[in-house]
Design a protein around this motif. Structure first.
Motif, PDB file in Angstrom:
ATOM      1  N   ILE A  59       0.835  -1.213   0.000  1.00  0.00           N
ATOM      2  CA  ILE A  59       0.000   0.000   0.000  1.00  0.00           C
ATOM      3  C   ILE A  59       0.862   1.253   0.000  1.00  0.00           C
ATOM      4  CG2 ILE A  59      -1.670   1.313   1.352  1.00  0.00           C
ATOM      5  CD1 ILE A  59      -2.787  -1.384   2.325  1.00  0.00           C
ATOM      6  N   LEU A  60       1.935   1.241   0.805  1.00  0.00           N
ATOM      7  CA  LEU A  60       2.845   2.383   0.846  1.00  0.00           C
ATOM      8  C   LEU A  60       3.472   2.640  -0.521  1.00  0.00           C
ATOM      9  CD1 LEU A  60       4.945   2.270   4.167  1.00  0.00           C
ATOM     10  CD2 LEU A  60       3.496   4.122   3.340  1.00  0.00           C
ATOM     11  N   ALA A  61       3.920   1.566  -1.157  1.00  0.00           N
ATOM     12  CA  ALA A  61       4.596   1.719  -2.444  1.00  0.00           C
ATOM     13  C   ALA A  61       3.673   2.319  -3.499  1.00  0.00           C
ATOM     14  CB  ALA A  61       5.140   0.373  -2.911  1.00  0.00           C
ATOM     15  N   SER A  62       2.433   1.868  -3.534  1.00  0.00           N
ATOM     16  CA  SER A  62       1.505   2.352  -4.555  1.00  0.00           C
ATOM     17  C   SER A  62       0.983   3.751  -4.257  1.00  0.00           C
ATOM     18  CB  SER A  62       0.333   1.376  -4.705  1.00  0.00           C
ATOM     19  OG  SER A  62      -0.360   1.251  -3.473  1.00  0.00           O
ATOM     20  N   SER A  63       0.699   4.030  -2.996  1.00  0.00           N
ATOM     21  CA  SER A  63       0.091   5.316  -2.644  1.00  0.00           C
ATOM     22  C   SER A  63       1.105   6.442  -2.583  1.00  0.00           C
ATOM     23  CB  SER A  63      -0.642   5.208  -1.308  1.00  0.00           C
ATOM     24  OG  SER A  63       0.253   4.836  -0.269  1.00  0.00           O
ATOM     25  N   MET A  64       2.301   6.173  -2.065  1.00  0.00           N
ATOM     26  CA  MET A  64       3.286   7.248  -1.912  1.00  0.00           C
ATOM     27  C   MET A  64       3.771   7.781  -3.251  1.00  0.00           C
ATOM     28  SD  MET A  64       3.655   8.166   1.199  1.00  0.00           S
ATOM     29  CE  MET A  64       1.879   7.964   1.246  1.00  0.00           C
ATOM     30  N   LEU A  65       3.866   6.922  -4.249  1.00  0.00           N
ATOM     31  CA  LEU A  65       4.274   7.403  -5.568  1.00  0.00           C
ATOM     32  C   LEU A  65       3.221   8.358  -6.131  1.00  0.00           C
ATOM     33  CD1 LEU A  65       6.290   7.340  -7.866  1.00  0.00           C
ATOM     34  CD2 LEU A  65       5.073   5.362  -8.811  1.00  0.00           C
ATOM     35  N   THR A  66       1.955   8.024  -5.927  1.00  0.00           N
ATOM     36  CA  THR A  66       0.867   8.890  -6.391  1.00  0.00           C
ATOM     37  C   THR A  66       0.866  10.216  -5.642  1.00  0.00           C
ATOM     38  OG1 THR A  66      -0.462   6.939  -6.905  1.00  0.00           O
ATOM     39  CG2 THR A  66      -1.614   9.045  -6.726  1.00  0.00           C
ATOM     40  N   VAL A  67       1.036  10.145  -4.314  1.00  0.00           N
ATOM     41  CA  VAL A  67       1.027  11.364  -3.508  1.00  0.00           C
ATOM     42  C   VAL A  67       2.216  12.250  -3.861  1.00  0.00           C
ATOM     43  CG1 VAL A  67       1.240  12.256  -1.160  1.00  0.00           C
ATOM     44  CG2 VAL A  67      -0.244  10.307  -1.615  1.00  0.00           C
ATOM     45  N   TYR A 113      11.573   3.206   0.670  1.00  0.00           N
ATOM     46  CA  TYR A 113      11.623   2.228   1.757  1.00  0.00           C
ATOM     47  C   TYR A 113      10.712   1.050   1.458  1.00  0.00           C
ATOM     48  CZ  TYR A 113      10.231   0.090   6.168  1.00  0.00           C
ATOM     49  OH  TYR A 113       9.918  -0.819   7.150  1.00  0.00           O
ATOM     50  N   ALA A 114       9.489   1.339   1.003  1.00  0.00           N
ATOM     51  CA  ALA A 114       8.529   0.276   0.726  1.00  0.00           C
ATOM     52  C   ALA A 114       9.000  -0.618  -0.419  1.00  0.00           C
ATOM     53  CB  ALA A 114       7.163   0.877   0.406  1.00  0.00           C
ATOM     54  N   ILE A 115       9.529  -0.038  -1.482  1.00  0.00           N
ATOM     55  CA  ILE A 115       9.987  -0.821  -2.630  1.00  0.00           C
ATOM     56  C   ILE A 115      11.117  -1.750  -2.223  1.00  0.00           C
ATOM     57  CG2 ILE A 115      11.233  -0.648  -4.831  1.00  0.00           C
ATOM     58  CD1 ILE A 115       8.314  -0.133  -5.139  1.00  0.00           C
ATOM     59  N   VAL A 116      12.125  -1.221  -1.519  1.00  0.00           N
ATOM     60  CA  VAL A 116      13.259  -2.049  -1.085  1.00  0.00           C
ATOM     61  C   VAL A 116      12.784  -3.106  -0.096  1.00  0.00           C
ATOM     62  CG1 VAL A 116      15.491  -2.035   0.101  1.00  0.00           C
ATOM     63  CG2 VAL A 116      14.917  -0.219  -1.523  1.00  0.00           C
ATOM     64  N   GLY A 117      11.865  -2.724   0.802  1.00  0.00           N
ATOM     65  CA  GLY A 117      11.348  -3.690   1.762  1.00  0.00           C
ATOM     66  C   GLY A 117      10.611  -4.833   1.093  1.00  0.00           C
ATOM     67  N   ILE A 118       9.823  -4.534   0.064  1.00  0.00           N
ATOM     68  CA  ILE A 118       9.092  -5.592  -0.657  1.00  0.00           C
ATOM     69  C   ILE A 118      10.072  -6.550  -1.334  1.00  0.00           C
ATOM     70  CG2 ILE A 118       7.595  -6.027  -2.645  1.00  0.00           C
ATOM     71  CD1 ILE A 118       6.085  -3.462  -1.887  1.00  0.00           C
ATOM     72  N   ALA A 144       5.401   8.893  10.344  1.00  0.00           N
ATOM     73  CA  ALA A 144       6.077  10.021   9.699  1.00  0.00           C
ATOM     74  C   ALA A 144       5.286  10.524   8.497  1.00  0.00           C
ATOM     75  CB  ALA A 144       7.486   9.605   9.275  1.00  0.00           C
ATOM     76  N   VAL A 145       4.720   9.589   7.727  1.00  0.00           N
ATOM     77  CA  VAL A 145       3.914   9.968   6.564  1.00  0.00           C
ATOM     78  C   VAL A 145       2.663  10.715   7.005  1.00  0.00           C
ATOM     79  CG1 VAL A 145       2.487   9.062   4.696  1.00  0.00           C
ATOM     80  CG2 VAL A 145       4.786   8.158   5.055  1.00  0.00           C
ATOM     81  N   LEU A 146       2.041  10.259   8.092  1.00  0.00           N
ATOM     82  CA  LEU A 146       0.845  10.924   8.597  1.00  0.00           C
ATOM     83  C   LEU A 146       1.144  12.355   9.021  1.00  0.00           C
ATOM     84  CD1 LEU A 146      -2.122  10.838   9.436  1.00  0.00           C
ATOM     85  CD2 LEU A 146      -1.395   9.889  11.641  1.00  0.00           C
ATOM     86  N   VAL A 147       2.249  12.543   9.757  1.00  0.00           N
ATOM     87  CA  VAL A 147       2.638  13.894  10.182  1.00  0.00           C
ATOM     88  C   VAL A 147       2.933  14.768   8.966  1.00  0.00           C
ATOM     89  CG1 VAL A 147       4.393  15.225  11.404  1.00  0.00           C
ATOM     90  CG2 VAL A 147       3.493  13.131  12.418  1.00  0.00           C
ATOM     91  N   ALA A 148       3.652  14.201   7.974  1.00  0.00           N
ATOM     92  CA  ALA A 148       3.981  14.960   6.766  1.00  0.00           C
ATOM     93  C   ALA A 148       2.716  15.347   6.001  1.00  0.00           C
ATOM     94  CB  ALA A 148       4.920  14.155   5.874  1.00  0.00           C
ATOM     95  N   LEU A 149       1.736  14.448   5.968  1.00  0.00           N
ATOM     96  CA  LEU A 149       0.478  14.745   5.283  1.00  0.00           C
ATOM     97  C   LEU A 149      -0.269  15.881   5.964  1.00  0.00           C
ATOM     98  CD1 LEU A 149      -0.963  11.245   4.284  1.00  0.00           C
ATOM     99  CD2 LEU A 149      -0.454  13.146   2.741  1.00  0.00           C
ATOM    100  N   LEU A 150      -0.317  15.847   7.290  1.00  0.00           N
ATOM    101  CA  LEU A 150      -1.009  16.904   8.025  1.00  0.00           C
ATOM    102  C   LEU A 150      -0.324  18.261   7.809  1.00  0.00           C
ATOM    103  CD1 LEU A 150      -1.780  15.039  11.378  1.00  0.00           C
ATOM    104  CD2 LEU A 150      -3.369  15.588   9.530  1.00  0.00           C
TER     105      LEU A 150
END
Length: 416
Positions: A59-67, A113-118, A144-150
């Motif tokens: 989910i991180l890999a797909s959503s973060m690229l879009t964001v 991080y998500a791509i390398v982790g996968i 960290a992503v949540l804080v950055a989004l806010l």
């Protein structure tokens, strides 16, 4: 500021640097889980369910690229909008904002991080104990992503607004006024130190930065007095002296090169040590707002009040700001130059607007009441010129009378 610190600050304003650092951090963090795996008890790894890690990373890999792609598009749109509404100089300042850079870098770093982790999970790189580390690190990345989004949402509510541009330019100009080179203390004249010899720029461009601490040290080492001829913001050419020195008959080419190396010369002005550039940009914002295509006198009024606040701060700057630089001499900033930088475009393009013309007279009157002789004289001269412009452009006699009354309410101004 020191030359190396200035160069580091310029690089730090580049978007790619922070994105690259966060991406590298994401990759290293993903790979580091295997190194920390032996510290996790095997029983704990078996009891803690970590099967959801694969899905969360996906989910991180797909959503973060879009964001991240969306955020970059917002940056471009905001840059274009503020360039059209205000000035490209203010747009460059807004786009270099570290808060926006941090949000975008966090999204890209989380994606990496998500791509390398996968990949590591699919190849069995971690093992059961390593998966526990990945589980907790992933929770941290999500936080960290949540804080950055806010923070990014809060930033989006202001990004591209003209009032935000005014506030950012004013804040940067206020910081530039703290430079010793922006002090109001009078320097001894050249004649007091005897005849001086020039050191020429050797380049064409604007003075961006002067390392005055190093210049003071070198001048003391060489036992000379250095007269700074080109302050930050000055346009210089190859044959123009950036400094003069006195106290010795002549300096060698190497010593002159060391002194001249304290100057950084570039193609475009920067805000860091150049408070006049901040005032110029504020004047550009107001002039753009007063153009027929935009017709926003409210922005011009906002700039006028902001300029008065900045100039009041500058007047109250201690007069001995340059006391620690005994081997250096430089001309103090001129109050008249500062007033012309910001108020002349407003007086020129807002002369036909009674409200803007009257507010300018009020601003000049406020500056006269600071009880500073130099500022009072500069404000009187600029007020009279602005009044002449308004009298030539205003068509209704009632409007002219009102501006005259405002101008006449302050001592030293004529009512005609």
């Amino acid at each position: 500021m020191p030359k190396w610190l200035f160069a580091l600050a310029q690089i730090g304003q580049q978007l790619w640097l922070r994105v690259a650092l966060y991406s590298l951090t994401g990759v290293v963090t993903a790979l580091l889980a295997a190194v920390l795996a032996p510290w996790v008890p095997e029983d704990f790894a078996l009891n803690l369910g970590t099967g959801a890690v694969d899905q969360v990373l996906g989910i991180l890999a797909s959503s973060m690229l879009t964001v991240a792609t969306f955020s970059l598009a917002v940056f471009v749109s905001a840059y274009t909008a503020i360039s059209n509404a205000a000035t490209p100089r203010a747009a460059a300042l807004l786009v270099s904002d570290g808060r926006g850079h941090g949000a975008l870098a966090t999204f890209v770093g989380a994606f990496m991080y998500a791509i390398v982790g996968i990949f590591a999970l699919q190849t069995g790189y971690y093992g059961e104990q390593g998966r526990v580390i990945v589980f907790f690190v992933t929770m941290g990345v999500l936080a960290a992503v949540l804080v950055a989004l806010l923070r990014w949402i809060d930033q989006l509510s202001r990004l591209g607004r003209v009032d935000e541009a005014i506030d950012r330019v004013a804040k940067t100009a206020l910081a530039a006024f703290q430079s010793p080179l922006a002090g109001r203390g009078s320097s001894p004249s050249e004649a007091e130190a005897g005849p001086s010899l020039p050191a020429r720029a050797g380049k064409i461009g604007y003075v961006l930065n002067i390392d005055i601490d190093k210049l003071q040290s070198l001048a003391g080492e060489m036992d000379v007095t250095v007269f700074i001829e080109a302050l930050p913001g000055a346009f210089v050419h190859e044959a123009q002296p950036v400094l003069r020195y006195a106290g010795r008959a002549n300096l060698g080419g190497e010593d002159i090169g060391r002194l001249r190396a304290c100057w950084v010369i570039g193609d475009r002005r920067t805000f860091d040590q150049d408070p006049r550039f901040g005032m110029v940009v504020l004047g550009e914002i107001a002039a753009k707002a007063l153009s027929p295509g935009i017709n926003d006198p409210g922005t011009a009024l906002d700039v006028v009040s902001t300029a008065v606040r900045l100039l009041s701060h500058w007047v109250r700057t201690p007069a001995d700001a340059a006391a620690d630089y005994s081997h250096l001499r430089f001309r103090a900033l001129s109050a008249d130059d500062l007033l012309q930088d910001v108020f002349t475009p407003i007086a020129q393009y807002g002369a036909s607007n009674m409200i803007v013309a009257a507010r300018l007279q009020t601003a000049f009157g406020a500056l006269m009441q600071l009880e500073d002789p130099e500022m009072t004289a500069a404000a009187q001269g600029n007020a009279q010129l602005a009044l002449k412009r308004a009298m030539g452009e205003l068509t209704l006699e009632e409007d002219r009378d009102r501006v005259r009354r405002v101008a006449g309410s302050f001592a030293g101004l004529s009512g005609g």
